[in-house]
Design a protein around this motif. Structure first.
Motif, PDB file in Angstrom:
ATOM      1  N   SER A   1     -15.994  62.320  26.082  1.00  0.00           N
ATOM      2  CA  SER A   1     -15.132  63.396  25.591  1.00  0.00           C
ATOM      3  C   SER A   1     -13.677  62.954  25.695  1.00  0.00           C
ATOM      4  CB  SER A   1     -15.285  64.657  26.440  1.00  0.00           C
ATOM      5  OG  SER A   1     -16.612  65.069  26.511  1.00  0.00           O
ATOM      6  N   ILE A   2     -12.895  63.386  24.713  1.00  0.00           N
ATOM      7  CA  ILE A   2     -11.442  63.184  24.780  1.00  0.00           C
ATOM      8  C   ILE A   2     -10.741  64.431  24.248  1.00  0.00           C
ATOM      9  CG2 ILE A   2     -11.391  60.671  24.631  1.00  0.00           C
ATOM     10  CD1 ILE A   2     -10.699  61.018  21.648  1.00  0.00           C
ATOM     11  N   GLY A   3      -9.542  64.618  24.720  1.00  0.00           N
ATOM     12  CA  GLY A   3      -8.731  65.726  24.255  1.00  0.00           C
ATOM     13  C   GLY A   3      -7.303  65.549  24.718  1.00  0.00           C
ATOM     14  N   LYS A   4      -6.498  66.530  24.409  1.00  0.00           N
ATOM     15  CA  LYS A   4      -5.081  66.464  24.779  1.00  0.00           C
ATOM     16  C   LYS A   4      -4.517  67.870  24.892  1.00  0.00           C
ATOM     17  CE  LYS A   4      -3.819  66.178  19.942  1.00  0.00           C
ATOM     18  NZ  LYS A   4      -3.472  65.355  18.846  1.00  0.00           N
ATOM     19  N   PRO A   5      -3.470  68.026  25.680  1.00  0.00           N
ATOM     20  CA  PRO A   5      -2.817  69.334  25.730  1.00  0.00           C
ATOM     21  C   PRO A   5      -2.077  69.596  24.425  1.00  0.00           C
ATOM     22  CG  PRO A   5      -1.942  67.852  27.437  1.00  0.00           C
ATOM     23  CD  PRO A   5      -2.877  67.069  26.597  1.00  0.00           C
ATOM     24  N   THR A   6      -1.939  70.876  24.078  1.00  0.00           N
ATOM     25  CA  THR A   6      -1.105  71.220  22.932  1.00  0.00           C
ATOM     26  C   THR A   6       0.348  70.902  23.291  1.00  0.00           C
ATOM     27  OG1 THR A   6      -0.910  73.493  23.737  1.00  0.00           O
ATOM     28  CG2 THR A   6      -2.656  73.042  22.112  1.00  0.00           C
ATOM     29  N   TYR A   7       1.211  70.971  22.314  1.00  0.00           N
ATOM     30  CA  TYR A   7       2.617  70.632  22.534  1.00  0.00           C
ATOM     31  C   TYR A   7       3.221  71.454  23.670  1.00  0.00           C
ATOM     32  CZ  TYR A   7       7.524  69.713  21.640  1.00  0.00           C
ATOM     33  OH  TYR A   7       8.827  69.344  21.778  1.00  0.00           O
ATOM     34  N   SER A   8       2.884  72.738  23.736  1.00  0.00           N
ATOM     35  CA  SER A   8       3.439  73.600  24.788  1.00  0.00           C
ATOM     36  C   SER A   8       2.756  73.367  26.140  1.00  0.00           C
ATOM     37  CB  SER A   8       3.276  75.072  24.400  1.00  0.00           C
ATOM     38  OG  SER A   8       1.906  75.433  24.442  1.00  0.00           O
TER      39      SER A   8
ATOM     40  N   ALA B   1       0.026  74.818  27.026  1.00  0.00           N
ATOM     41  CA  ALA B   1      -0.694  76.031  27.415  1.00  0.00           C
ATOM     42  C   ALA B   1      -2.185  75.960  27.082  1.00  0.00           C
ATOM     43  CB  ALA B   1      -0.074  77.249  26.740  1.00  0.00           C
ATOM     44  N   LYS B   2      -2.556  75.013  26.238  1.00  0.00           N
ATOM     45  CA  LYS B   2      -3.955  74.874  25.843  1.00  0.00           C
ATOM     46  C   LYS B   2      -4.366  73.414  25.943  1.00  0.00           C
ATOM     47  CE  LYS B   2      -2.949  78.687  22.916  1.00  0.00           C
ATOM     48  NZ  LYS B   2      -1.600  78.984  23.346  1.00  0.00           N
ATOM     49  N   LEU B   3      -5.619  73.189  26.299  1.00  0.00           N
ATOM     50  CA  LEU B   3      -6.170  71.845  26.317  1.00  0.00           C
ATOM     51  C   LEU B   3      -7.195  71.760  25.205  1.00  0.00           C
ATOM     52  CD1 LEU B   3      -6.436  69.012  27.592  1.00  0.00           C
ATOM     53  CD2 LEU B   3      -8.215  69.979  29.075  1.00  0.00           C
TER      54      LEU B   3
ATOM     55  N   ALA C   1     -15.363  69.609  33.473  1.00  0.00           N
ATOM     56  CA  ALA C   1     -14.326  68.638  33.837  1.00  0.00           C
ATOM     57  C   ALA C   1     -13.007  68.958  33.129  1.00  0.00           C
ATOM     58  CB  ALA C   1     -14.787  67.222  33.481  1.00  0.00           C
ATOM     59  N   ALA C   2     -13.081  69.398  31.883  1.00  0.00           N
ATOM     60  CA  ALA C   2     -11.865  69.754  31.139  1.00  0.00           C
ATOM     61  C   ALA C   2     -11.174  70.956  31.769  1.00  0.00           C
ATOM     62  CB  ALA C   2     -12.204  70.034  29.681  1.00  0.00           C
ATOM     63  N   GLU C   3     -11.946  71.894  32.272  1.00  0.00           N
ATOM     64  CA  GLU C   3     -11.344  73.053  32.928  1.00  0.00           C
ATOM     65  C   GLU C   3     -10.561  72.644  34.172  1.00  0.00           C
ATOM     66  OE1 GLU C   3     -14.697  75.685  33.482  1.00  0.00           O
ATOM     67  OE2 GLU C   3     -14.174  76.795  31.659  1.00  0.00           O
ATOM     68  N   VAL C   4     -11.101  71.732  34.943  1.00  0.00           N
ATOM     69  CA  VAL C   4     -10.390  71.256  36.139  1.00  0.00           C
ATOM     70  C   VAL C   4      -9.099  70.568  35.721  1.00  0.00           C
ATOM     71  CG1 VAL C   4     -10.487  69.722  38.145  1.00  0.00           C
ATOM     72  CG2 VAL C   4     -12.499  71.054  37.515  1.00  0.00           C
TER      73      VAL C   4
ATOM     74  N   ILE D   1      -2.964  70.798  34.811  1.00  0.00           N
ATOM     75  CA  ILE D   1      -1.756  70.640  33.983  1.00  0.00           C
ATOM     76  C   ILE D   1      -1.155  71.987  33.581  1.00  0.00           C
ATOM     77  CG2 ILE D   1      -2.446  68.367  33.131  1.00  0.00           C
ATOM     78  CD1 ILE D   1      -3.170  69.781  30.445  1.00  0.00           C
ATOM     79  N   GLY D   2      -1.740  73.085  34.070  1.00  0.00           N
ATOM     80  CA  GLY D   2      -1.195  74.407  33.796  1.00  0.00           C
ATOM     81  C   GLY D   2      -1.656  75.023  32.484  1.00  0.00           C
TER      82      GLY D   2
END
Length: 181
Positions: free
Chosen positions: A95-102, A104-106, A131-134, A139-140
């Motif tokens: 799995s891969i992902g990234k935070p949004t610009y702000s 506030a969301k992953l 794991a993504a929730e942790v 990262i807030g």
């Protein structure tokens, strides 16, 4: 003064390590000794290469871990990444992902399980989201999003985990599923 790419990478690498350690410790007792939650490394990419040539891989899966991960990782130093191993030998999910610009969301941009039967079949999404929730919490982030689900069957599966569908317009806002942290 802008933070350099390497210092951002180092800071978030440490957050990835700590988050995966917490997620590993939070695994159910029956999985704790059998499953390893790790970052994506050359060994994982090498094993995922076999997925791309498997006749069992969904026709909807068009992501190349071998060709795409390195550039994705470089472009997104704040990324979430996960390799799910069974018995330290069998790669069952990535799995891969990234935070949004702000921040506030992953976003989870790609979640993929090995295309053949494996011991964690139907557990890859559950483990990835946990794991993504942790990581999101560290990262807030306030919300997890699974981006661009590949078909209606997958959408229904994600909804079983409490995700809500947002039907975007592909031209400017993609379809995704979301769940608050």
């Amino acid at each position: 003064m802008q933070t350099s790419h390497s210092s951002t990478e180092a800071k978030y690498n440490q957050l990835r390590d700590l988050s995966l350690e917490v997620a590993q410790n939070n695994l159910p007792q029956g999985l704790k000794d059998l499953v390893d939650l790790k970052k994506i490394d050359l060994r994982a990419i090498s094993q995922a290469r076999r997925w791309e040539y498997s006749l069992s891989r969904s026709d909807d899966a068009d992501w190349s871990w071998e060709n795409g991960f390195r550039s994705y990782a470089y472009r997104h130093p704040k990324r979430f990444e996960l390799a799910i191993w069974y018995a330290k030998a069998e790669l069952c999910g990535l799995s891969i992902g990234k935070p949004t610009y702000s921040g506030a969301k992953l976003r989870l941009d790609v979640i993929e399980g090995a295309p053949w039967n494996h011991p964690l079949k139907r557990k890859v999404v559950e483990l990835s989201v946990a794991a993504a929730e942790v990581y999101g919490d560290s990262i807030g982030a306030e919300q997890i999003r699974i981006m661009r689900p590949v078909n209606n069957q997958v959408i229904k599966y994600y909804q079983e985990f409490g995700f809500t569908l947002f039907n975007g317009k592909q031209s400017n806002t993609p379809t995704y599923l979301w769940r608050n942290l």
